[in-house]
Design an enzyme around this catalytic site. Structure first.
Site, PDB file in Angstrom:
ATOM      1  N   ARG A 195       7.561   6.823 -20.735  1.00  0.00           N
ATOM      2  CA  ARG A 195       6.313   6.886 -19.955  1.00  0.00           C
ATOM      3  C   ARG A 195       5.452   8.017 -20.531  1.00  0.00           C
ATOM      4  NH1 ARG A 195       7.031   6.014 -13.558  1.00  0.00           N
ATOM      5  NH2 ARG A 195       4.794   5.699 -13.792  1.00  0.00           N
ATOM      6  N   PRO A 196       4.868   7.765 -21.729  1.00  0.00           N
ATOM      7  CA  PRO A 196       4.115   8.836 -22.387  1.00  0.00           C
ATOM      8  C   PRO A 196       2.829   9.179 -21.634  1.00  0.00           C
ATOM      9  CG  PRO A 196       3.837   6.759 -23.572  1.00  0.00           C
ATOM     10  CD  PRO A 196       4.840   6.502 -22.477  1.00  0.00           C
ATOM     11  N   ILE A 197       2.304  10.401 -21.885  1.00  0.00           N
ATOM     12  CA  ILE A 197       0.993  10.760 -21.317  1.00  0.00           C
ATOM     13  C   ILE A 197       0.037  11.173 -22.446  1.00  0.00           C
ATOM     14  CG2 ILE A 197       1.811  11.334 -18.990  1.00  0.00           C
ATOM     15  CD1 ILE A 197       1.541  14.331 -19.778  1.00  0.00           C
ATOM     16  N   ASP A 198       0.255  10.566 -23.625  1.00  0.00           N
ATOM     17  CA  ASP A 198      -0.567  10.933 -24.781  1.00  0.00           C
ATOM     18  C   ASP A 198      -2.059  10.648 -24.545  1.00  0.00           C
ATOM     19  OD1 ASP A 198       0.706   8.204 -24.978  1.00  0.00           O
ATOM     20  OD2 ASP A 198      -0.846   7.984 -26.501  1.00  0.00           O
ATOM     21  N   GLN A 199      -2.387   9.598 -23.770  1.00  0.00           N
ATOM     22  CA  GLN A 199      -3.808   9.278 -23.560  1.00  0.00           C
ATOM     23  C   GLN A 199      -4.466  10.295 -22.628  1.00  0.00           C
ATOM     24  OE1 GLN A 199      -5.403   6.736 -25.336  1.00  0.00           O
ATOM     25  NE2 GLN A 199      -3.416   6.867 -26.340  1.00  0.00           N
ATOM     26  N   LYS A 214      -0.679   4.438  -1.505  1.00  0.00           N
ATOM     27  CA  LYS A 214       0.056   5.530  -2.151  1.00  0.00           C
ATOM     28  C   LYS A 214      -0.625   5.976  -3.444  1.00  0.00           C
ATOM     29  CE  LYS A 214       3.931   4.953  -5.051  1.00  0.00           C
ATOM     30  NZ  LYS A 214       3.708   5.615  -6.307  1.00  0.00           N
ATOM     31  N   ASN A 215      -0.956   5.035  -4.306  1.00  0.00           N
ATOM     32  CA  ASN A 215      -1.429   5.442  -5.631  1.00  0.00           C
ATOM     33  C   ASN A 215      -2.864   5.973  -5.615  1.00  0.00           C
ATOM     34  OD1 ASN A 215       1.056   5.077  -6.695  1.00  0.00           O
ATOM     35  ND2 ASN A 215       0.630   3.058  -7.597  1.00  0.00           N
ATOM     36  N   CYS A 238       9.599   7.011 -11.321  1.00  0.00           N
ATOM     37  CA  CYS A 238      10.466   5.867 -11.647  1.00  0.00           C
ATOM     38  C   CYS A 238      10.700   5.767 -13.145  1.00  0.00           C
ATOM     39  CB  CYS A 238       9.827   4.567 -11.159  1.00  0.00           C
ATOM     40  SG  CYS A 238       9.623   4.493  -9.377  1.00  0.00           S
ATOM     41  N   ASP A 249       3.394  -3.551 -10.319  1.00  0.00           N
ATOM     42  CA  ASP A 249       4.085  -2.991  -9.156  1.00  0.00           C
ATOM     43  C   ASP A 249       4.485  -4.064  -8.142  1.00  0.00           C
ATOM     44  OD1 ASP A 249       3.803  -0.554 -10.354  1.00  0.00           O
ATOM     45  OD2 ASP A 249       2.194   0.155  -9.066  1.00  0.00           O
ATOM     46  N   ARG A 261       5.943  11.453 -10.243  1.00  0.00           N
ATOM     47  CA  ARG A 261       5.182  11.073 -11.416  1.00  0.00           C
ATOM     48  C   ARG A 261       3.752  11.630 -11.341  1.00  0.00           C
ATOM     49  NH1 ARG A 261       5.795   9.829 -16.448  1.00  0.00           N
ATOM     50  NH2 ARG A 261       3.993   8.772 -17.267  1.00  0.00           N
ATOM     51  N   ARG A 283       9.890   6.785  -0.941  1.00  0.00           N
ATOM     52  CA  ARG A 283       8.823   7.464  -1.678  1.00  0.00           C
ATOM     53  C   ARG A 283       7.491   6.740  -1.486  1.00  0.00           C
ATOM     54  NH1 ARG A 283       9.283   6.829  -7.319  1.00  0.00           N
ATOM     55  NH2 ARG A 283       7.131   7.447  -7.095  1.00  0.00           N
TER      56      ARG A 283
HETATM   57  C1  EPZ Z   1       0.438   4.027 -12.415  1.00  0.00           C
HETATM   58  O1  EPZ Z   1       1.338   4.645 -13.324  1.00  0.00           O
HETATM   59  C2  EPZ Z   1       1.207   3.831 -11.138  1.00  0.00           C
HETATM   60  N1  EPZ Z   1       1.678   5.121 -10.671  1.00  0.00           N
HETATM   61  C3  EPZ Z   1       2.385   2.899 -11.366  1.00  0.00           C
HETATM   62  O2  EPZ Z   1       2.923   2.601 -10.078  1.00  0.00           O
HETATM   63  C4  EPZ Z   1       1.901   1.595 -11.982  1.00  0.00           C
HETATM   64  O3  EPZ Z   1       3.021   0.823 -12.360  1.00  0.00           O
HETATM   65  C5  EPZ Z   1       1.035   1.839 -13.212  1.00  0.00           C
HETATM   66  O4  EPZ Z   1      -0.030   2.783 -12.897  1.00  0.00           O
HETATM   67  C6  EPZ Z   1       0.383   0.577 -13.757  1.00  0.00           C
HETATM   68  O5  EPZ Z   1      -0.413  -0.018 -12.758  1.00  0.00           O
HETATM   69  C7  EPZ Z   1       0.859   5.919 -10.010  1.00  0.00           C
HETATM   70  O6  EPZ Z   1      -0.299   5.612  -9.740  1.00  0.00           O
HETATM   71  C8  EPZ Z   1       1.425   7.218  -9.559  1.00  0.00           C
HETATM   72  P1  EPZ Z   1      -0.344   3.724 -16.766  1.00  0.00           P
HETATM   73  P2  EPZ Z   1       0.782   5.279 -14.676  1.00  0.00           P
HETATM   74  O7  EPZ Z   1      -0.780   5.014 -17.355  1.00  0.00           O
HETATM   75  O8  EPZ Z   1      -0.581   5.809 -14.420  1.00  0.00           O
HETATM   76  C9  EPZ Z   1       1.254   3.279 -21.298  1.00  0.00           C
HETATM   77  C10 EPZ Z   1       4.522   2.454  -8.409  1.00  0.00           C
HETATM   78  O9  EPZ Z   1       5.509   1.690  -8.310  1.00  0.00           O
HETATM   79  N2  EPZ Z   1       0.706   4.620 -21.476  1.00  0.00           N
HETATM   80  O10 EPZ Z   1      -1.382   2.770 -16.296  1.00  0.00           O
HETATM   81  O11 EPZ Z   1       1.812   6.225 -15.163  1.00  0.00           O
HETATM   82  C11 EPZ Z   1       2.476   3.268 -20.382  1.00  0.00           C
HETATM   83  O12 EPZ Z   1       3.643   3.576 -21.096  1.00  0.00           O
HETATM   84  C12 EPZ Z   1       4.210   3.113  -9.724  1.00  0.00           C
HETATM   85  O13 EPZ Z   1       3.776   2.712  -7.459  1.00  0.00           O
HETATM   86  C13 EPZ Z   1       0.719   5.199 -22.724  1.00  0.00           C
HETATM   87  O14 EPZ Z   1       1.201   4.616 -23.699  1.00  0.00           O
HETATM   88  O15 EPZ Z   1       0.686   3.995 -15.587  1.00  0.00           O
HETATM   89  C14 EPZ Z   1       2.420   1.869 -19.808  1.00  0.00           C
HETATM   90  O16 EPZ Z   1       3.021   0.992 -20.738  1.00  0.00           O
HETATM   91  C15 EPZ Z   1       5.274   2.899 -10.708  1.00  0.00           C
HETATM   92  N3  EPZ Z   1       0.170   6.439 -22.857  1.00  0.00           N
HETATM   93  C16 EPZ Z   1       0.920   1.566 -19.736  1.00  0.00           C
HETATM   94  O17 EPZ Z   1       0.289   2.488 -20.628  1.00  0.00           O
HETATM   95  C17 EPZ Z   1      -0.378   7.123 -21.825  1.00  0.00           C
HETATM   96  O18 EPZ Z   1      -0.864   8.239 -22.016  1.00  0.00           O
HETATM   97  C18 EPZ Z   1       0.274   1.720 -18.368  1.00  0.00           C
HETATM   98  O19 EPZ Z   1       0.598   2.995 -17.822  1.00  0.00           O
HETATM   99  C19 EPZ Z   1      -0.375   6.518 -20.548  1.00  0.00           C
HETATM  100  C20 EPZ Z   1       0.178   5.279 -20.403  1.00  0.00           C
END
Ligand code: EPZ
Length: 430
Positions: free
Chosen positions: A122-126, A22-23, A117, A307, A93, A399
């Site tokens: 769940r910020p996207i600042d990065q 999926k991811n 979820c 996950d 997402r 999903r």
């Molecule tokens: C992906 O989410 C997956 N989703 C998630 O799987 C998974 O839990 C996660 O990666 C971690 O492996 C998809 O691929 C669609 P991250 P993502 O950016 O990319 C923080 C599932 O069940 N962060 O790696 O959104 C964030 O808050 C889903 O299949 C920032 O602070 O996760 C978290 O604490 C749920 N700023 C950490 O980083 C940012 O800009 C990791 O998030 C981005 C993230």
């Protein structure tokens, strides 16, 4: 309302085929926007997140043709529109990958903030930090994220991620493949789906080096041409069925996997007294004796995946002794605990730590899935439980898991989908 009804307590025996990841799929479908020609995507999982993203591409003007159950041909060459429809994008997402892909293709993107979820913030600042470093202006107005490359095309640059983020790593890759010059992502995430996205893009003509390490270099190219690509097997779907067998007992061959991607899960199951035998593209999971306690800390790959945290918790609830789970990625990923307690589990949560006292058994109850992986963990608890478990809000589970009921029934689980009149709607009508 549709729910799963499970009569638990039956060990699982047989074989399960794992679907595409999926991811990886949810990034590769938006990546098709960058391709000037037809790309054939194979081994797509049949899940609602995939359908939704293909629908979004169609709404944008892509030609999407179903070849067979797991294969589509996508042609985005005629798209001229960089504004994503709100209703569809908010449900998922991964709609954030459309920002990087549209920026890469058109130098501009208008995308609603992502759904998905709920694990707290769940910020996207990065992601945004990366786009800005590459010359884009990004702001939010009118319920949309507006991003625009100031000179019409993204510019290669060096970006250090403050947090290891899967989404930011892949989104910046998408924005960089057609950029002017070289982009270097430092402190990049290393998950298998990151390598898969890079392989997809490279097979279409991109020049991405180092995916799977913490430094990824992307040399911008003028154009990506079409081709055929097959998505990797889903690490988390495989892990979910591995933990299901651990919880119920039995012996199941889990086929079409990359055993290397499962090592972090295999290691924990071995510690707990579960036999896991690696084959070339399968793992045989067998549990006959008692489960032993252990501790788990979730971390970015190659650590134990967040996950898989709710699913391993379901197994630890049945292990002798006290286990501790530390959630190292998300702020609030223990929302399933109240539902587990209704089934007899003994779990205390303090912030990002859960302490589990093993119990002899779960007992069936009426519960509700609160997100995708929590829902999968509830299915596992229901399969192991004495009595009947009814799980509501199963759209969360669908999903991300293709044919979960058929796959589990095929190894002897007593699980059915039951449709009942929608109580909420009835109450409104009444
Ligand atoms: C992906 O989410 C997956 N989703 C998630 O799987 C998974 O839990 C996660 O990666 C971690 O492996 C998809 O691929 C669609 P991250 P993502 O950016 O990319 C923080 C599932 O069940 N962060 O790696 O959104 C964030 O808050 C889903 O299949 C920032 O602070 O996760 C978290 O604490 C749920 N700023 C950490 O980083 C940012 O800009 C990791 O998030 C981005 C993230």
């Amino acid at each position: 309302m549709t729910k799963y009804v499970i009569h638990g307590g039956k060990p699982l025996f047989g074989e399960i085929d794992i679907s595409g990841a999926k991811n990886a799929a949810v990034a590769i479908i938006p990546a098709a926007l960058l391709v000037d020609g037809v790309c054939r995507i194979e081994n797509l999982p049949q899940i609602s997140d995939v359908t939704l993203l293909l629908n979004i591409l169609q709404e944008l003007g892509a030609d999407v043709r179903t070849v067979n159950r797991t294969t589509v041909d996508v042609d985005c060459s005629h798209i001229r529109n960089a504004r994503v429809p709100e209703e569809l994008a908010r449900k998922i997402r991964a709609s954030y990958y459309l920002i990087g892909a549209l920026l890469g293709r058109f130098g501009s993107a208008e995308v609603p903030p992502p759904g998905g979820c709920d694990f707290g913030g769940r910020p996207i600042d990065q992601h945004i930090k990366g786009f800005v470093a590459m010359g884009a202006n990004v702001d939010v107005r009118g319920g949309y994220i507006h991003a625009k490359a100031s000179n019409g095309r993204m510019m290669g640059t060096q970006i250090y991620l403050d947090i290891v983020s899967v989404g930011a790593t892949m989104n910046i890759m998408l924005a960089a493949v057609l950029a002017d010059g070289m982009t270097i992502i430092e402190n990049a995430a290393k998950e298998p789906h990151i390598v898969d996205l890079a392989n997809f893009l490279n097979s279409m003509g991109a020049e991405i080096m180092g995916a799977g390490t913490d430094v990824i270099k992307i040399r911008g190219v003028e154009r990506l041409t079409g081709g055929t690509y097959s998505i990797i097997p889903d690490q988390i779907e495989a892990g979910t069925y591995m933990t299901a067998v651990a919880a119920t007992g039995g012996e199941v061959l889990i086929k079409n996997v990359i055993p290397k991607h499962l090592e972090c899960i295999t290691a924990k199951l071995l510690e707990m007294g579960v036999d896991v035998e690696e084959r070339d593209d399968a793992v045989l999971v067998r549990r006959t004796g008692k489960l032993t306690r252990t501790n788990v800390k979730t971390l970015p790959y190659p650590g134990f995946p967040t996950d898989m945290q709710p699913q391993i918790a379901a197994v630890l609830c049945l292990a002798e002794g006290t286990s501790v789970i530390t959630e190292g990625v998300w702020d609030n990923r223990f929302r399933y605990v109240d539902e587990f307690r209704r089934m007899g589990a003994q779990i205390q949560v303090d912030g990002k730590i859960a302490v589990i006292e093993g119990v002899e058994k779960f007992t069936g109850a009426r519960i509700q899935a609160c997100d995708l992986r929590a829902g999968a963990a509830m299915v596992i608890a229901g399969l192991a439980a004495q009595g009947t478990t009814e799980i509501g809000h199963i759209h969360h589970i669908e999903r991300g898991y293709e044919d979960i009921v058929r796959k589990l029934s095929g190894v002897g689980a007593d699980i059915r989908v039951v449709v009942t009149p929608d109580e909420d709607k009835q109450a409104q009508v009444g």
